[in-house]
Design a protein around this motif. Structure first.
Motif, PDB file in Angstrom:
ATOM      1  N   LEU A 114     -34.533 -11.348 -17.298  1.00 53.85           N
ATOM      2  CA  LEU A 114     -35.914 -10.864 -17.248  1.00 53.85           C
ATOM      3  C   LEU A 114     -36.271 -10.423 -15.829  1.00 53.85           C
ATOM      4  N   THR A 154     -40.673  -3.547 -19.547  1.00 53.35           N
ATOM      5  CA  THR A 154     -39.857  -4.759 -19.503  1.00 53.35           C
ATOM      6  C   THR A 154     -39.877  -5.443 -20.866  1.00 53.35           C
ATOM      7  N   ALA A 155     -41.052  -5.545 -21.480  1.00 52.15           N
ATOM      8  CA  ALA A 155     -41.149  -6.166 -22.808  1.00 52.15           C
ATOM      9  C   ALA A 155     -40.374  -5.369 -23.857  1.00 52.15           C
ATOM     10  N   LEU A 159     -36.976  -6.669 -25.903  1.00 51.32           N
ATOM     11  CA  LEU A 159     -36.924  -6.671 -27.373  1.00 51.32           C
ATOM     12  C   LEU A 159     -35.784  -5.792 -27.882  1.00 51.32           C
TER      13      LEU A 159
END
Length: 171
Positions: A114, A154-155, A159
């Motif tokens: 992340l 980023t999200a 995913l």
């Protein structure tokens, strides 16, 4: 290193990127970029020059096939490839990097993946927004656009990577 796996990943990300940029226009402030995942997930042992050339060719291909400004995506993704070794040294422990061939959430850890992804998108959008808004500068608009793009991309990348990782990078 299985090069075919990364070629397939590159083609898949290119197709998704072209579909997103061609058919989904969410908001003028938001640009969804999934193709930087290719550079982020290249093996840590990949030659630095090879990763930069791969990023340049891939970014230029995205620029040519989409409706954007020629060279904009290429410049931004080359910046990720250039700073990639430094990002991994900052975000991931040395012992993990020495024992890791593929860069995945499983091999380097979710938190480190992340962090690397968020920092990579920060680099990407610093270059992208700076070049895109050349000559037009509104501080509040630019900062809002920068932060929004980093958070959303980023999200989306995490995913998307979760589904790709389960199919391509399982043992």
């Amino acid at each position: 290193m299985n090069n075919l796996k990364y070629v397939i990943l590159g083609v898949f990300l290119l197709l998704i990127q072209l579909l997103i940029s061609g058919y989904i226009n969410i908001w003028p402030m938001l640009y969804i970029a999934v193709f930087p995942l290719l550079v982020i997930t290249l093996p840590y042992t990949c030659n630095h020059i090879v990763s930069i050339l791969t990023a340049f060719c891939f970014g230029l291909l995205v620029d040519i096939l989409s409706d954007g400004v020629l060279g904009l995506n290429a410049a931004a993704i080359v910046a990720i490839a250039y700073f990639r070794p430094l990002l991994f040294k900052v975000a991931v422990s040395k012992t993990t990097l020495e024992n890791t061939i593929e860069i995945t959430q499983r091999t380097i850890g979710t938190t480190q993946f992340l962090l690397v992804t968020a920092l990579s998108y920060a680099i990407f959008f610093t270059i992208y927004i700076a070049l895109d808004s050349w000559g037009y500068f509104s501080f509040i608009y630019t900062i809002a656009r920068f932060l929004l793009n980093i958070i959303i991309n980023t999200a989306v990348a995490l995913l998307l990577w979760k589904s790709i990782n389960s199919q391509m990078f399982r043992e």
